[in-house]
Motif scaffolding. Structure first.
Motif, PDB file in Angstrom:
ATOM      1  N   GLU A 115       0.833  -1.212   0.000  1.00 24.35           N
ATOM      2  CA  GLU A 115       0.000   0.000   0.000  1.00 24.35           C
ATOM      3  C   GLU A 115       0.866   1.259   0.000  1.00 24.35           C
ATOM      4  OE1 GLU A 115      -3.909  -1.651   2.428  1.00 24.35           O
ATOM      5  OE2 GLU A 115      -2.147  -0.976   3.549  1.00 24.35           O
ATOM      6  N   LEU A 118       1.924   2.312  -3.454  1.00 28.88           N
ATOM      7  CA  LEU A 118       0.875   2.663  -4.421  1.00 28.88           C
ATOM      8  C   LEU A 118       0.556   4.166  -4.362  1.00 28.88           C
ATOM      9  CD1 LEU A 118      -1.567  -0.360  -4.074  1.00 28.88           C
ATOM     10  CD2 LEU A 118       0.118   0.077  -5.858  1.00 28.88           C
ATOM     11  N   ARG A 119       1.565   4.968  -4.668  1.00 29.56           N
ATOM     12  CA  ARG A 119       1.364   6.414  -4.731  1.00 29.56           C
ATOM     13  C   ARG A 119       0.804   6.767  -6.106  1.00 29.56           C
ATOM     14  NH1 ARG A 119       6.434   5.382  -3.647  1.00 29.56           N
ATOM     15  NH2 ARG A 119       7.115   6.404  -5.550  1.00 29.56           N
ATOM     16  N   LYS A 120       0.228   7.976  -6.185  1.00 30.69           N
ATOM     17  CA  LYS A 120      -0.342   8.411  -7.466  1.00 30.69           C
ATOM     18  C   LYS A 120       0.705   8.474  -8.566  1.00 30.69           C
ATOM     19  CE  LYS A 120      -4.281  10.942  -5.763  1.00 30.69           C
ATOM     20  NZ  LYS A 120      -5.045  12.168  -5.771  1.00 30.69           N
ATOM     21  N   ALA A 164      -9.378  -3.456  -1.434  1.00 32.04           N
ATOM     22  CA  ALA A 164      -9.130  -2.021  -1.613  1.00 32.04           C
ATOM     23  C   ALA A 164      -7.802  -1.784  -2.334  1.00 32.04           C
ATOM     24  CB  ALA A 164      -9.131  -1.319  -0.254  1.00 32.04           C
ATOM     25  N   ALA A 165      -6.775  -2.535  -1.988  1.00 32.46           N
ATOM     26  CA  ALA A 165      -5.477  -2.386  -2.643  1.00 32.46           C
ATOM     27  C   ALA A 165      -5.572  -2.792  -4.113  1.00 32.46           C
ATOM     28  CB  ALA A 165      -4.418  -3.214  -1.925  1.00 32.46           C
ATOM     29  N   ASP A 167      -8.259  -2.600  -5.993  1.00 28.82           N
ATOM     30  CA  ASP A 167      -8.978  -1.518  -6.672  1.00 28.82           C
ATOM     31  C   ASP A 167      -8.054  -0.329  -6.933  1.00 28.82           C
ATOM     32  OD1 ASP A 167     -11.269  -3.052  -6.593  1.00 28.82           O
ATOM     33  OD2 ASP A 167     -12.178  -1.965  -4.911  1.00 28.82           O
ATOM     34  N   ARG A 168      -7.248   0.008  -5.937  1.00 34.77           N
ATOM     35  CA  ARG A 168      -6.315   1.135  -6.073  1.00 34.77           C
ATOM     36  C   ARG A 168      -5.289   0.844  -7.177  1.00 34.77           C
ATOM     37  NH1 ARG A 168      -2.860   3.351  -0.995  1.00 34.77           N
ATOM     38  NH2 ARG A 168      -1.915   5.126  -2.034  1.00 34.77           N
ATOM     39  N   ARG A 171      -6.911   1.285 -10.535  1.00 42.50           N
ATOM     40  CA  ARG A 171      -7.064   2.708 -10.886  1.00 42.50           C
ATOM     41  C   ARG A 171      -5.745   3.277 -11.402  1.00 42.50           C
ATOM     42  NH1 ARG A 171     -10.166   2.646  -6.219  1.00 42.50           N
ATOM     43  NH2 ARG A 171      -8.530   3.652  -4.986  1.00 42.50           N
ATOM     44  N   HIS A 172      -4.637   2.894 -10.750  1.00 40.79           N
ATOM     45  CA  HIS A 172      -3.317   3.346 -11.216  1.00 40.79           C
ATOM     46  C   HIS A 172      -3.037   2.834 -12.625  1.00 40.79           C
ATOM     47  CE1 HIS A 172      -1.843   5.361  -7.680  1.00 40.79           C
ATOM     48  NE2 HIS A 172      -2.045   4.305  -6.918  1.00 40.79           N
TER      49      HIS A 172
END
Length: 180
Positions: A115, A118-120, A164-165, A167-168, A171-172
């Motif tokens: 997590e 997983l930066r933008k 959640a991870a 999904d994140r 998105r990335h």
């Protein structure tokens, strides 16, 4: 007539206990038995004495492990038993729950590391590494779920954070595709 004391006796949990002895050499045999017991979610009460809840599948698995031990030249006995009190049943259940908590905690710690990456603005290589690690953690979590006979809140939290991870990470990946 079922009285309250009879009801407690009726509600006792049954357990399957494997007691075994393996030749000291080769040591790989001991590790092989340990892996089999881990796979079915058995816990050790003492050295060479393991226990699982008495379901038909787990009873069959413990009998199979006992047969394997005998084929290795060892000795093995499988028993079906009940604890002498609800308090002892509770102690055994807490042992199982403790194992699930510990393993869930280790996986949650590994997940925290993923997590954190997983930066933008994470580069594609970092995202690919995070995806591989997330897959390994998810596989370990699914194996844990299969052998957790008494699920704990930490295990549910682990699965929620894994979703959640994932999904994140998705998105990335979508953002990265749009940039191309």
């Amino acid at each position: 007539m079922v009285t309250s004391s009879n009801r407690a006796a009726v509600m006792k949990r049954e357990w399957v206990i494997l007691v075994y002895k393996i030749p000291p050499q080769p040591t790989r045999l001991r590790a092989q038995v340990w892996r089999h017991l881990q796979r079915v979610g058995a816990i050790y009460l003492q050295d060479s004495i393991s226990i699982v809840p008495a379901t038909s599948e787990l009873t069959e698995n413990m009998q199979w492990i006992a047969d394997e031990i005998r084929e290795m030249g060892g000795e093995a006995l499988v028993f079906r038993a009940t604890a002498t009190s609800p308090k002892e049943d509770g102690q055994i259940e807490r042992l199982f729950s403790g194992v699930s908590r510990t393993e869930s905690g280790k996986l949650l710690e590994a997940l925290r590391g993923v997590e954190g990456r997983l930066r933008k603005s994470a580069p594609p290589q970092v995202l690919a590494e995070a995806e591989d690690e997330l897959r390994r953690i998810r596989q370990a979590a699914l194996k844990l779920r299969l052998r957790s006979h008494f699920p704990v809140a930490e295990e549910e939290a682990l699965h929620k954070r894994l979703r959640a991870a994932r999904d994140r990470l998705d998105r990335h990946a979508l953002r990265a595709l749009r940039r191309r």
